[in-house]
Design an enzyme around this catalytic site. Sequence first.
Site, PDB file in Angstrom:
ATOM      1  N   ARG A   1      20.469  -0.094  -0.677  1.00  0.00           N
ATOM      2  CA  ARG A   1      21.564  -0.193   0.299  1.00  0.00           C
ATOM      3  C   ARG A   1      21.582   1.110   1.099  1.00  0.00           C
ATOM      4  NH1 ARG A   1      27.549   0.854   0.120  1.00  0.00           N
ATOM      5  NH2 ARG A   1      28.619  -0.732   1.350  1.00  0.00           N
TER       6      ARG A   1
ATOM      7  N   GLU B   1      33.874  -2.175   4.254  1.00  0.00           N
ATOM      8  CA  GLU B   1      35.252  -2.283   3.751  1.00  0.00           C
ATOM      9  C   GLU B   1      36.228  -2.593   4.890  1.00  0.00           C
ATOM     10  OE1 GLU B   1      35.065   0.304  -0.360  1.00  0.00           O
ATOM     11  OE2 GLU B   1      35.920   1.308   1.401  1.00  0.00           O
TER      12      GLU B   1
ATOM     13  N   GLU C   1      29.351  -2.028  -4.096  1.00  0.00           N
ATOM     14  CA  GLU C   1      29.690  -0.646  -4.443  1.00  0.00           C
ATOM     15  C   GLU C   1      30.397  -0.633  -5.793  1.00  0.00           C
ATOM     16  OE1 GLU C   1      31.930   1.721  -1.713  1.00  0.00           O
ATOM     17  OE2 GLU C   1      30.857   0.968   0.062  1.00  0.00           O
TER      18      GLU C   1
END
Length: 348
Positions: free
Chosen positions: A61, A151, A261
Amino acid sequence: MLFWHLLIASVSLPLVNSLTYHGADYSSLVNLENSGITYTDSGTTGKFDTILANHGVNLARIRIWTSTNDADYSLDYGLALAKRAVAAGMSLLIDLHYSDTWADPGDQAIPSSWPTDLDGLNTEIYDYTNSLVTAFADQGTPIDFLQIGNEINSGILFPTGEISVNGYSALSQLLHSAANGAHDASDTVKVVVHLANGWDGSAMSSFYEQIFIQGEFATTDFDVMGFSFYPFYDSAATYSALQSSLNNLVATYGKDVMVVETDWPSSGSCSGVTLSENFAISTSGQESWVSGITEILAGLSDGHGLGVVYWEPGWIGNDGLGSSCSDNLVVDDSGNTLASIDLFSADM
């Protein structure tokens, strides 16, 4: 609580191919190397991305900001890191922040060179995403998964795409434009929507109940629901809460799911924090924490659980990784791997 302890006990032995993707976000690596940091595994010095691959990581990532400064995760920085990841045998999850700096639920600043009106931003985000996906393909490292925002619980490109300012429609349009940009550049890229606090079922459902608007963002625009799931920001971030939240979302939308995450402390303390599960602050605690997430994802219906990504496992000098915990890394401050380096192969 007993159920979860029994569950973890049942997965204390190595898991074999539990999930397709065993990921790590090690975006800081080149900046760390440029500062002189090196890494050692079992007494042998090597590149940290190679060490990760040797221990089971098959998904890199990589965050990309709109900055042109390589030290601030520019496109060129990301392209170079992606070449290394693919050479090491990894697939790519590219995390677009759509900002010159960090983006999270409270911070989603419009890039300094971008317009600020909605029409201009719809054009800009389409063009930027399309060009970026093309750039990765052109260098022989096509993107497997693309996060259109980081997010984004509160929106993107504040204040224009901020939900509290302009409702869901502006955000829905911007996501639709971003997804179209990605899909027009690649017919294989999978688009990811990333929300923080995946354990919060009410908040997750509320977002998805409102983001789909006729003629704007649609369920067909994306492929994967991505979530952050940390143990040290809210004691309510339990396995049972995560399982309930994800099961509901999969039953409702039928999308694949990835925890993009997560972290757990390896040593020291977590000042003023009650961790959401009762594992030791230790390398074995790190492995247990990831094992539990793996089991939840592996238990989702129809194989919708794809993988887990550990966030910045080697960021020496930032050991707490933004939390109140002393150290969430899988290396020590000299760059030597800890026992938890095996969590990528054994527990994912």
